[in-house]
Design a protein around this motif. Structure first.
Motif, PDB file in Angstrom:
ATOM      1  N   ASP A  26      15.715  -9.619  17.321  1.00  0.00           N
ATOM      2  CA  ASP A  26      15.463  -9.934  15.978  1.00  0.00           C
ATOM      3  C   ASP A  26      15.893 -11.222  15.399  1.00  0.00           C
ATOM      4  OD1 ASP A  26      14.548  -7.374  15.558  1.00  0.00           O
ATOM      5  OD2 ASP A  26      16.306  -6.593  14.838  1.00  0.00           O
ATOM      6  N   ILE A  27      16.911 -11.887  15.726  1.00  0.00           N
ATOM      7  CA  ILE A  27      17.453 -13.052  15.620  1.00  0.00           C
ATOM      8  C   ILE A  27      16.478 -14.174  16.147  1.00  0.00           C
ATOM      9  CG2 ILE A  27      19.160 -14.762  15.865  1.00  0.00           C
ATOM     10  CD1 ILE A  27      21.226 -12.588  15.871  1.00  0.00           C
ATOM     11  N   LEU A  28      16.115 -14.048  17.334  1.00  0.00           N
ATOM     12  CA  LEU A  28      14.961 -15.143  17.826  1.00  0.00           C
ATOM     13  C   LEU A  28      13.847 -15.024  16.989  1.00  0.00           C
ATOM     14  CD1 LEU A  28      15.787 -14.572  21.525  1.00  0.00           C
ATOM     15  CD2 LEU A  28      16.244 -16.426  20.284  1.00  0.00           C
ATOM     16  N   THR A  29      13.290 -13.818  16.695  1.00  0.00           N
ATOM     17  CA  THR A  29      12.168 -13.796  15.925  1.00  0.00           C
ATOM     18  C   THR A  29      12.188 -14.573  14.537  1.00  0.00           C
ATOM     19  OG1 THR A  29      11.632 -11.419  16.779  1.00  0.00           O
ATOM     20  CG2 THR A  29      10.430 -12.149  14.793  1.00  0.00           C
ATOM     21  N   ILE A  30      13.400 -14.530  13.840  1.00  0.00           N
ATOM     22  CA  ILE A  30      13.849 -15.134  12.713  1.00  0.00           C
ATOM     23  C   ILE A  30      13.433 -16.585  13.088  1.00  0.00           C
ATOM     24  CG2 ILE A  30      15.482 -15.697  10.920  1.00  0.00           C
ATOM     25  CD1 ILE A  30      16.436 -12.756  11.252  1.00  0.00           C
ATOM     26  N   CYS A  31      14.243 -16.855  14.029  1.00  0.00           N
ATOM     27  CA  CYS A  31      14.360 -18.563  14.301  1.00  0.00           C
ATOM     28  C   CYS A  31      12.911 -18.987  14.667  1.00  0.00           C
ATOM     29  CB  CYS A  31      15.512 -18.620  15.640  1.00  0.00           C
ATOM     30  SG  CYS A  31      17.054 -18.164  14.974  1.00  0.00           S
ATOM     31  N   ASP A  32      12.197 -18.233  15.452  1.00  0.00           N
ATOM     32  CA  ASP A  32      10.720 -18.529  15.551  1.00  0.00           C
ATOM     33  C   ASP A  32      10.092 -19.008  14.443  1.00  0.00           C
ATOM     34  OD1 ASP A  32      11.475 -18.626  18.347  1.00  0.00           O
ATOM     35  OD2 ASP A  32      10.577 -16.685  18.907  1.00  0.00           O
ATOM     36  N   GLN A  33      10.422 -18.228  13.436  1.00  0.00           N
ATOM     37  CA  GLN A  33       9.565 -18.489  12.110  1.00  0.00           C
ATOM     38  C   GLN A  33       9.993 -19.676  11.192  1.00  0.00           C
ATOM     39  OE1 GLN A  33      10.097 -14.752  10.327  1.00  0.00           O
ATOM     40  NE2 GLN A  33       8.630 -13.830  11.492  1.00  0.00           N
ATOM     41  N   LYS A  84      39.273 -10.354   9.433  1.00  0.00           N
ATOM     42  CA  LYS A  84      38.935 -10.274  11.021  1.00  0.00           C
ATOM     43  C   LYS A  84      37.317 -10.199  10.739  1.00  0.00           C
ATOM     44  CE  LYS A  84      42.682  -8.161  13.187  1.00  0.00           C
ATOM     45  NZ  LYS A  84      43.356  -7.255  14.080  1.00  0.00           N
ATOM     46  N   THR A  85      36.665 -10.253   9.677  1.00  0.00           N
ATOM     47  CA  THR A  85      35.111 -10.396   9.580  1.00  0.00           C
ATOM     48  C   THR A  85      34.808 -11.830  10.142  1.00  0.00           C
ATOM     49  OG1 THR A  85      34.809  -8.612   8.224  1.00  0.00           O
ATOM     50  CG2 THR A  85      33.158 -10.267   8.315  1.00  0.00           C
ATOM     51  N   GLU A  86      33.845 -11.789  10.924  1.00  0.00           N
ATOM     52  CA  GLU A  86      33.343 -13.276  11.419  1.00  0.00           C
ATOM     53  C   GLU A  86      31.694 -13.595  10.916  1.00  0.00           C
ATOM     54  OE1 GLU A  86      35.666 -14.338  15.427  1.00  0.00           O
ATOM     55  OE2 GLU A  86      34.561 -12.613  15.514  1.00  0.00           O
ATOM     56  N   ALA A  87      31.563 -14.743  10.996  1.00  0.00           N
ATOM     57  CA  ALA A  87      30.056 -15.103  10.659  1.00  0.00           C
ATOM     58  C   ALA A  87      29.746 -15.977  11.434  1.00  0.00           C
ATOM     59  CB  ALA A  87      29.904 -15.365   9.217  1.00  0.00           C
ATOM     60  N   LEU A  88      28.309 -16.342  11.640  1.00  0.00           N
ATOM     61  CA  LEU A  88      27.730 -17.305  12.491  1.00  0.00           C
ATOM     62  C   LEU A  88      26.434 -17.646  11.862  1.00  0.00           C
ATOM     63  CD1 LEU A  88      28.055 -19.059  15.087  1.00  0.00           C
ATOM     64  CD2 LEU A  88      26.745 -17.187  16.441  1.00  0.00           C
ATOM     65  N   LEU A  89      26.163 -18.754  11.542  1.00  0.00           N
ATOM     66  CA  LEU A  89      25.002 -19.384  11.342  1.00  0.00           C
ATOM     67  C   LEU A  89      23.790 -19.872  12.641  1.00  0.00           C
ATOM     68  CD1 LEU A  89      22.941 -19.851   8.726  1.00  0.00           C
ATOM     69  CD2 LEU A  89      23.808 -22.460   8.839  1.00  0.00           C
ATOM     70  N   ILE A  90      22.641 -19.163  12.629  1.00  0.00           N
ATOM     71  CA  ILE A  90      21.912 -19.567  14.158  1.00  0.00           C
ATOM     72  C   ILE A  90      20.729 -20.002  13.666  1.00  0.00           C
ATOM     73  CG2 ILE A  90      20.963 -18.320  15.966  1.00  0.00           C
ATOM     74  CD1 ILE A  90      23.082 -15.745  15.907  1.00  0.00           C
ATOM     75  N   GLY A  91      20.213 -20.962  14.487  1.00  0.00           N
ATOM     76  CA  GLY A  91      18.937 -21.523  14.231  1.00  0.00           C
ATOM     77  C   GLY A  91      18.759 -22.742  15.106  1.00  0.00           C
ATOM     78  N   SER A  92      17.598 -23.161  15.209  1.00  0.00           N
ATOM     79  CA  SER A  92      17.309 -24.600  16.121  1.00  0.00           C
ATOM     80  C   SER A  92      18.307 -25.356  15.638  1.00  0.00           C
ATOM     81  CB  SER A  92      15.994 -24.875  15.875  1.00  0.00           C
ATOM     82  OG  SER A  92      15.720 -25.397  14.556  1.00  0.00           O
ATOM     83  N   ARG A  93      18.436 -26.490  16.837  1.00  0.00           N
ATOM     84  CA  ARG A  93      19.443 -27.521  16.614  1.00  0.00           C
ATOM     85  C   ARG A  93      18.934 -28.434  15.135  1.00  0.00           C
ATOM     86  NH1 ARG A  93      20.469 -30.997  21.728  1.00  0.00           N
ATOM     87  NH2 ARG A  93      20.797 -28.824  22.450  1.00  0.00           N
ATOM     88  N   GLN A  94      17.675 -28.615  15.071  1.00  0.00           N
ATOM     89  CA  GLN A  94      17.242 -29.332  13.896  1.00  0.00           C
ATOM     90  C   GLN A  94      17.597 -28.638  12.717  1.00  0.00           C
ATOM     91  OE1 GLN A  94      13.195 -30.432  14.050  1.00  0.00           O
ATOM     92  NE2 GLN A  94      13.161 -31.494  12.108  1.00  0.00           N
ATOM     93  N   ARG A  95      17.322 -27.323  12.489  1.00  0.00           N
ATOM     94  CA  ARG A  95      17.381 -26.569  11.337  1.00  0.00           C
ATOM     95  C   ARG A  95      19.100 -26.428  11.000  1.00  0.00           C
ATOM     96  NH1 ARG A  95      16.157 -25.696   7.901  1.00  0.00           N
ATOM     97  NH2 ARG A  95      15.616 -23.541   7.215  1.00  0.00           N
ATOM     98  N   SER A 153      17.791 -13.198   7.071  1.00  0.00           N
ATOM     99  CA  SER A 153      16.954 -14.690   7.148  1.00  0.00           C
ATOM    100  C   SER A 153      16.757 -15.420   5.938  1.00  0.00           C
ATOM    101  CB  SER A 153      15.392 -14.323   7.546  1.00  0.00           C
ATOM    102  OG  SER A 153      14.398 -15.361   7.530  1.00  0.00           O
ATOM    103  N   SER A 154      17.064 -16.558   6.300  1.00  0.00           N
ATOM    104  CA  SER A 154      17.171 -17.610   5.034  1.00  0.00           C
ATOM    105  C   SER A 154      16.550 -19.051   5.578  1.00  0.00           C
ATOM    106  CB  SER A 154      18.447 -18.001   4.290  1.00  0.00           C
ATOM    107  OG  SER A 154      18.478 -18.749   3.336  1.00  0.00           O
ATOM    108  N   SER A 155      15.705 -19.402   4.462  1.00  0.00           N
ATOM    109  CA  SER A 155      15.235 -20.928   4.706  1.00  0.00           C
ATOM    110  C   SER A 155      16.351 -21.902   4.625  1.00  0.00           C
ATOM    111  CB  SER A 155      14.014 -21.027   4.017  1.00  0.00           C
ATOM    112  OG  SER A 155      14.433 -20.971   2.599  1.00  0.00           O
ATOM    113  N   THR A 156      17.208 -21.762   3.618  1.00  0.00           N
ATOM    114  CA  THR A 156      18.568 -22.521   3.645  1.00  0.00           C
ATOM    115  C   THR A 156      19.454 -21.583   2.997  1.00  0.00           C
ATOM    116  OG1 THR A 156      17.823 -22.781   1.093  1.00  0.00           O
ATOM    117  CG2 THR A 156      16.968 -24.448   2.583  1.00  0.00           C
ATOM    118  N   LEU A 157      20.684 -21.944   3.588  1.00  0.00           N
ATOM    119  CA  LEU A 157      21.834 -21.219   3.072  1.00  0.00           C
ATOM    120  C   LEU A 157      22.183 -21.354   1.772  1.00  0.00           C
ATOM    121  CD1 LEU A 157      23.573 -19.007   4.519  1.00  0.00           C
ATOM    122  CD2 LEU A 157      25.268 -21.052   5.174  1.00  0.00           C
TER     123      LEU A 157
END
Length: 386
Positions: free
Chosen positions: A135-142, A285-296, A251-255
């Motif tokens: 699901d995450i890869l699909t979001i990043c591919d978009q 103890k809740t954690e978060a991570l922003l995932i995307g291409s290097r450029q994004r 999914s988000s175009s910008t945070l």
């Protein structure tokens, strides 16, 4: 409940590990060796329990073995331990019969939470990770960013409220009559005591929680968590659960503030629900991570977000069901950590090699090395060779 037959009970007992609890009247290997004499009586006990809606007290008494959650934790802190229940062998047989019929009922009527992978046939932590990663890869591919949030529930199995659980079985699953009374009997008048280093505590009545180490406990916990999925869906956020491990991703175009507002509203509702159901959402103890291409990621300019008064850093890798996720989803930190740990154990085994038989050496390699290399390797498919 459907009555069981002696052949089915025999097959079930022979499929279980012959573990023995000190509460067992006879050792399990002896019971198995005389199974042809004992199985009619065991079958009668099981069927009488199912038909009367009652679980005998001796089958509801557990020895608690404190087990460190992680080897690195402070052994002097009680919070570092997980209370594992060691139950009589016959109790496990009875629970396995009920669990089998309960799973069949839930599957037939599609009552499982579709996005709950815990304690279900053909589901595992790895299938959960494959689903989330895809699901995450699909979001990043978009061309979008994906914000992943890993929630932490404190001692979730130990704080399940029995009254709420029984209401859930009645209202959500329509259990009634003898079936509901059986589960009421299963949860009530349970006893447990701690046994460690040759010392035992005084038996105490269990007022809440489902026993860890039992057959039915984990399954009942997933039923207790059933309403949580609908709460998250109302906010339009993707999620997946494995037992008490819940992860949100959107999914988000910008945070921007819109993204954080949606997440904050969802977490607020989750926190309210957990509080009403005597569970505790631990934001620290809740954690978060922003995932995307290097450029994004470079253009996003975000390295942390503030949710409900807690600052969540977004750039460092997080451990998700045993696998390290990094911002570019390259899995390089996971690969480095796994291979480093594997080499460490290989060196230790090599030092002992002269004292080990080939079979013992093979067992150690499988236990400490190949098991780590195999876990989660389906996530590595399609990665660059370098």
């Amino acid at each position: 409940f459907v009555p069981v037959s002696p052949p089915s009970v025999t097959e079930l007992i022979l499929s279980l590990k012959p573990t023995t609890c000190s509460l067992d009247p006879i050792p399990t290997p002896l019971l198995i060796s005389q199974l042809h004499f004992l199985v009619p009586h065991i079958t009668d006990i099981i069927n009488l329990s199912l038909s009367s809606g009652s679980v005998p007290i001796p089958l509801k008494t557990a020895i608690i073995t404190p087990t460190l959650k992680k080897p690195s934790l402070d052994a002097s802190q009680l919070s570092s331990y997980r209370p594992i229940s060691n139950l009589p062998f016959l109790s496990k047989v009875l629970e396995r019969v009920v669990a089998s019929q309960l799973r069949s009922f839930l599957s037939t009527h599609s009552l499982f939470e579709p996005l709950q992978s815990g304690f279900r046939a053909a589901h595992s932590t790895e299938t959960a990770l494959v689903k989330v990663t895809n699901d995450i890869l699909t979001i990043c591919d978009q061309g979008s960013l994906c914000l992943l949030v890993l929630l932490d529930l404190s001692a979730a199995f130990d704080t399940v409220d029995h009254t709420i659980l029984l209401h859930r079985l009645s209202s959500h699953l329509n259990f009634q009559g003898t079936v509901l009374e059986w589960f009421r009997s299963y949860l009530s008048h349970r006893l447990h005591f701690v046994s460690t280093n040759g010392f035992s505590s005084t038996p105490r009545t269990v007022s809440c929680g489902v026993p860890q180490g039992s057959v039915l406990g984990p399954l009942l916990f997933t039923l207790y968590m059933l309403p949580l999925g609908d709460i998250i869906r109302r906010h339009g956020i993707n999620f997946h659960m494995y037992a008490d491990d819940t992860q949100l991703y959107l999914s988000s175009s910008t945070l921007n503030s819109t993204t954080t507002d949606v997440l904050t509203a969802c977490l607020s509702d989750i926190e309210s629900w957990t509080r009403d159901n005597f569970l505790q959402l631990n934001m620290r103890k809740t954690e978060a991570l922003l995932i995307g291409s290097r450029q994004r990621l470079r253009t996003s300019g975000a390295d942390s977000i503030s949710i409900q008064g807690c600052t969540l850093h977004l750039s460092k890798p997080v451990r998700n069901l045993g696998v390290l996720f990094d911002p570019e989803l390259s899995f390089l930190p996971h690969i480095r950590t796994t291979t480093g740990t594997a080499f460490h154990h290989l060196r230790n085994i090599a030092r002992l090699r002269h004292y080990l038989t080939p079979h013992a050496a093979e067992t150690l390699v499988h236990a400490f090395v190949t098991s780590r290399l195999d876990y989660g390797n389906s996530l590595l498919a399609g990665l660059p060779a370098t």
